[in-house]
Write an enzyme that holds these catalytic residues in place. Structure first.
Site, PDB file in Angstrom:
ATOM      1  N   HIS A 158      -9.915   6.647  -2.413  1.00 55.62           N
ATOM      2  CA  HIS A 158     -10.020   6.002  -1.096  1.00 55.62           C
ATOM      3  C   HIS A 158     -11.083   4.912  -1.101  1.00 55.62           C
ATOM      4  O   HIS A 158     -11.608   4.537  -0.046  1.00 55.62           O
ATOM      5  CB  HIS A 158     -10.359   7.016   0.016  1.00 55.62           C
ATOM      6  CG  HIS A 158      -9.267   7.996   0.301  1.00 55.62           C
ATOM      7  ND1 HIS A 158      -9.520   9.301   0.668  1.00 55.62           N
ATOM      8  CD2 HIS A 158      -7.914   7.881   0.274  1.00 55.62           C
ATOM      9  CE1 HIS A 158      -8.374   9.937   0.854  1.00 55.62           C
ATOM     10  NE2 HIS A 158      -7.377   9.089   0.623  1.00 55.62           N
ATOM     11  N   ASN A 218       0.862  -1.179   0.000  1.00 56.21           N
ATOM     12  CA  ASN A 218       0.000   0.000   0.000  1.00 56.21           C
ATOM     13  C   ASN A 218       0.901   1.233   0.000  1.00 56.21           C
ATOM     14  O   ASN A 218       1.399   1.655   1.047  1.00 56.21           O
ATOM     15  CB  ASN A 218      -0.905  -0.015   1.231  1.00 56.21           C
ATOM     16  CG  ASN A 218      -1.917   1.128   1.245  1.00 56.21           C
ATOM     17  OD1 ASN A 218      -1.792   2.101   0.506  1.00 56.21           O
ATOM     18  ND2 ASN A 218      -2.916   1.010   2.099  1.00 56.21           N
ATOM     19  N   ARG A 252      -2.191  -1.861  -3.861  1.00 58.20           N
ATOM     20  CA  ARG A 252      -3.144  -0.763  -3.940  1.00 58.20           C
ATOM     21  C   ARG A 252      -2.668   0.200  -5.016  1.00 58.20           C
ATOM     22  O   ARG A 252      -1.531   0.663  -4.998  1.00 58.20           O
ATOM     23  CB  ARG A 252      -3.226  -0.022  -2.606  1.00 58.20           C
ATOM     24  CG  ARG A 252      -4.096   1.240  -2.672  1.00 58.20           C
ATOM     25  CD  ARG A 252      -3.916   2.057  -1.418  1.00 58.20           C
ATOM     26  NE  ARG A 252      -4.697   3.287  -1.468  1.00 58.20           N
ATOM     27  CZ  ARG A 252      -4.233   4.489  -1.155  1.00 58.20           C
ATOM     28  NH1 ARG A 252      -2.969   4.617  -0.771  1.00 58.20           N
ATOM     29  NH2 ARG A 252      -5.008   5.552  -1.221  1.00 58.20           N
ATOM     30  N   ARG A 311      -3.210  19.203   0.308  1.00 56.43           N
ATOM     31  CA  ARG A 311      -4.065  19.558  -0.830  1.00 56.43           C
ATOM     32  C   ARG A 311      -5.112  20.577  -0.414  1.00 56.43           C
ATOM     33  O   ARG A 311      -5.635  20.541   0.693  1.00 56.43           O
ATOM     34  CB  ARG A 311      -4.769  18.322  -1.397  1.00 56.43           C
ATOM     35  CG  ARG A 311      -3.859  17.245  -1.916  1.00 56.43           C
ATOM     36  CD  ARG A 311      -4.684  16.173  -2.627  1.00 56.43           C
ATOM     37  NE  ARG A 311      -3.915  14.989  -2.927  1.00 56.43           N
ATOM     38  CZ  ARG A 311      -4.025  13.831  -2.297  1.00 56.43           C
ATOM     39  NH1 ARG A 311      -4.891  13.700  -1.293  1.00 56.43           N
ATOM     40  NH2 ARG A 311      -3.294  12.796  -2.647  1.00 56.43           N
ATOM     41  N   GLU A 315      -7.411  -1.649   4.799  1.00 57.94           N
ATOM     42  CA  GLU A 315      -7.197  -1.689   3.352  1.00 57.94           C
ATOM     43  C   GLU A 315      -6.394  -2.925   2.954  1.00 57.94           C
ATOM     44  O   GLU A 315      -6.692  -3.564   1.938  1.00 57.94           O
ATOM     45  CB  GLU A 315      -6.469  -0.425   2.902  1.00 57.94           C
ATOM     46  CG  GLU A 315      -7.289   0.847   3.045  1.00 57.94           C
ATOM     47  CD  GLU A 315      -6.501   2.077   2.655  1.00 57.94           C
ATOM     48  OE1 GLU A 315      -6.918   2.769   1.707  1.00 57.94           O
ATOM     49  OE2 GLU A 315      -5.471   2.357   3.286  1.00 57.94           O
TER      50      GLU A 315
END
Length: 593
Positions: free
Chosen positions: A169, A7, A80, A230, A377
């Site tokens: 996500h 990931n 991922r 961001r 995840e």
């Protein structure tokens, strides 16, 4: 099977060895602080400072060293990947073409796709004999409806440049949605959830009936919430002014919006822990950053509750969502109108991990639950990797014996009515009469018809399908929807919550039904025997390939419906059939689940 999961995030790399059958993590490790002054390696409970880790390639070399020290075997690798574009909407076996396609989408996720690809290239070189699968963050959002996907730009430009909303996500949102449903003891397909992934990257997703229907990130991960570095949502006019007044290049602007804005730009740090500490000592910039961060997220929660017509649970996850009681407190403020009430003691004490993944921080009597959920995840990537490998083997075995042919039927607009509504429209005691039997056993087109009266126009002679049902339901096409002046959602038959009503007129009277108008979701009827032999279950989604008039096309996200009385048949409406130039009796092929 044991799966190595990679990931790669914007400033970290996590890896784990996971038993895909049980979900147990046999090893967890990560490096954080990549490209910062100090990187830190975490292996189990051991923490080590790294002298230098300037980029993801260097971090991967540290990871490979650690893997060599582990006496665990793995038979597959799952990666991922942040941006899959329109091409990748499900887990995909990695080859050279897939690598090239991922590289081609780097500009859409500049903080991530290059890092993801670096991990793929390094591990394909290191373990060439192992199957490797890419699991895409955007894939969960492939169910976004057209009204959510599209931007209000000139249509030709959007088409030529592939401009649309994708969402991100997705792996995390899907993971916590599954955990929340399990905790609540309710089928995910019966829930309306708002999941808040809050970390260095942040997004909110509306999940209705197990599917993403809205999400805050867009074509790139830059849209939506305020994040670590961001900016999130901006007036496009600001970008125009920056280009003109500061004479910034596109590259400079991209760097500023992705790397130098957000919490970092406002408060001088992207770490919410640091910002909270500064705010507590009177730092006004830190306080304003917290206000803006939580205000933006709460605004999205309210908007998504309106889109779904309510919410059953609001979920907090990610580094901030799981660990900041202050942020959760602020996000829960003023949500009482949704039935969400925070228990302050439970919120302060909430701790979640893989062994105890969910904490309920709601007041006992709250109608809408507030949940803190540990996202897994890596566990979901391992599960999807194993499923992809098993499905490919199954598909290859299936191909040796038979092709899964799907007959196609086309459904025109029609209504299903209760006995009470039939009596009101046609007179007391009226029984529907059979015009002809339909392909699905026990169903028939009745001689009787009704008029649909919408806000704008009416449609006469709409056939009733019998026998009578427990709830009134009107199935129309998108063309009918706009002709009548309604906003009818795409739904499976029987899923009538938060659907519009309509007036029905018959020879003996009129009835205004309060809800029940839908655009029927394309679906595939089959028996339990069919489902077993094809490896699908009720509620699954499949893709059906069609060769129509010499044009190859694919119907995606076709809902599987299983019942003893069903006959194998895919149902689409007249709009879909006309667009694909199909007729009843044509056939397709089930190509993927």
């Amino acid at each position: 099977m044991n799966v190595l999961v990679i990931n790669s995030g914007s400033s970290s790399i996590k890896w784990a060895v996971v038993d895909s059958d049980t979900g147990q993590h046999l090893m967890d490790a990560y490096i954080e602080g990549i490209a910062e002054a100090q990187a830190v390696l975490h292996v189990s409970d051991k923490i080590s400072n790294l002298a230098a880790c300037p980029d993801h390639e260097a971090a991967l070399q540290h990871m490979l060293v650690q893997l060599k020290n582990v006496a665990l075997e793995f038979v597959a690798i799952g990666h991922r990947v942040v941006h899959g574009g329109e091409q990748f909407v499900q887990p995909t076996r990695i080859d050279d073409d897939v690598c090239s396609a991922i590289a081609g989408m780097t500009s859409l996720a500049p903080l991530h796709n290059a890092a993801c690809l670096a991990g793929i290239v390094a591990l394909r070189r290191q373990f060439p004999q192992l199957p490797q699968v890419a699991v895409f963050d955007t894939a969960f959002h492939a169910t976004l409806p057209p009204r959510t996907r599209a931007y209000a730009l000139p249509a030709q430009i959007s088409k030529e440049l592939g401009i649309r909303r994708f969402g991100f996500h997705g792996i995390s949102h899907e993971s916590v949605a599954q955990q929340a449903a399990k905790f609540l003891g309710t089928d995910l397909k019966q829930l309306r959830l708002i999941t808040c992934h809050l970390g260095n990257g942040c997004s909110v997703t509306a999940i209705e009936n197990g599917r993403s229907v809205e999400t805050s990130m867009g074509m790139t991960p830059l849209e939506g919430l305020v994040m670590g570095t961001r900016s999130g949502d901006l007036d496009p006019g600001i970008i125009i002014r920056l280009l003109r007044e500061l004479e910034m290049s596109a590259d400079d602007l991209e760097t500023m919006l992705n790397h130098k804005s957000g919490l970092l730009g406002m408060a001088g740090s992207k770490d919410m822990r640091v910002i909270e500490e500064r705010a507590a000592t009177g730092d006004e910039a830190a306080r304003l950053a917290i206000h803006i961060f939580t205000h933006r997220a709460r605004k999205y929660i309210g908007a998504y509750a309106a889109i779904m017509g309510g919410v059953d649970a609001i979920v907090y996850t990610g580094g901030i969502g799981q660990n900041s009681a202050m942020v959760r407190h602020r996000l829960a403020q003023r949500l009482e109108f949704l039935g969400a009430q925070l228990d302050e003691d439970l919120n302060r004490d909430a701790q979640v991990n893989l062994d105890k993944p969910v904490a309920d921080i709601s007041m006992a009597h709250a109608r809408t639950r507030l949940l803190v959920v540990c996202t897994d995840e890596e566990g979901l990537i391992a599960e999807r990797t194993a499923q992809n490998i098993a499905a490919q083997s199954s598909d290859q075995a299936q191909a040796k014996h038979s092709i899964r042919i799907v007959p196609i039927a086309i459904s025109a607009r029609h209504v299903h009515l209760t006995e009470k509504t039939i009596a009101a429209l046609f007179g007391p005691g009226h029984q529907l009469t059979v015009k002809h039997m339909l392909s699905q056993p026990g169903q028939f087109a009745a001689n009787e018809s009704v008029t649909l009266i919408g806000p704008k126009r009416s449609i006469d002679h709409v056939r009733i399908v019998g026998p009578s049902r427990e709830a009134d339901q009107v199935e129309i096409t998108r063309t009918d929807e706009f002709y009548l002046g309604l906003d009818a959602p795409v739904r499976a038959s029987g899923d009538l919550q938060n659907t519009p009503g309509i007036t029905l007129a018959g020879p003996q009277g009129t009835v205004q039904i309060p809800r029940g108008v839908i655009c029927a979701k394309r679906h595939l009827h089959m028996t339990p025997q069919d489902a077993s032999s094809w490896g699908v279950t009720h509620g699954d989604s499949v893709n059906i390939a069609i060769d129509s008039q010499g044009r190859d096309l694919e119907f995606r996200d076709v809902l599987i419906r299983v019942h003893d009385n069903f006959k194998l048949e895919m149902h689409i409406d007249t709009d879909e059939a006309n667009a694909a130039e199909l007729n009843s009796g044509d056939e397709g092929v089930l190509v993927s689940i």
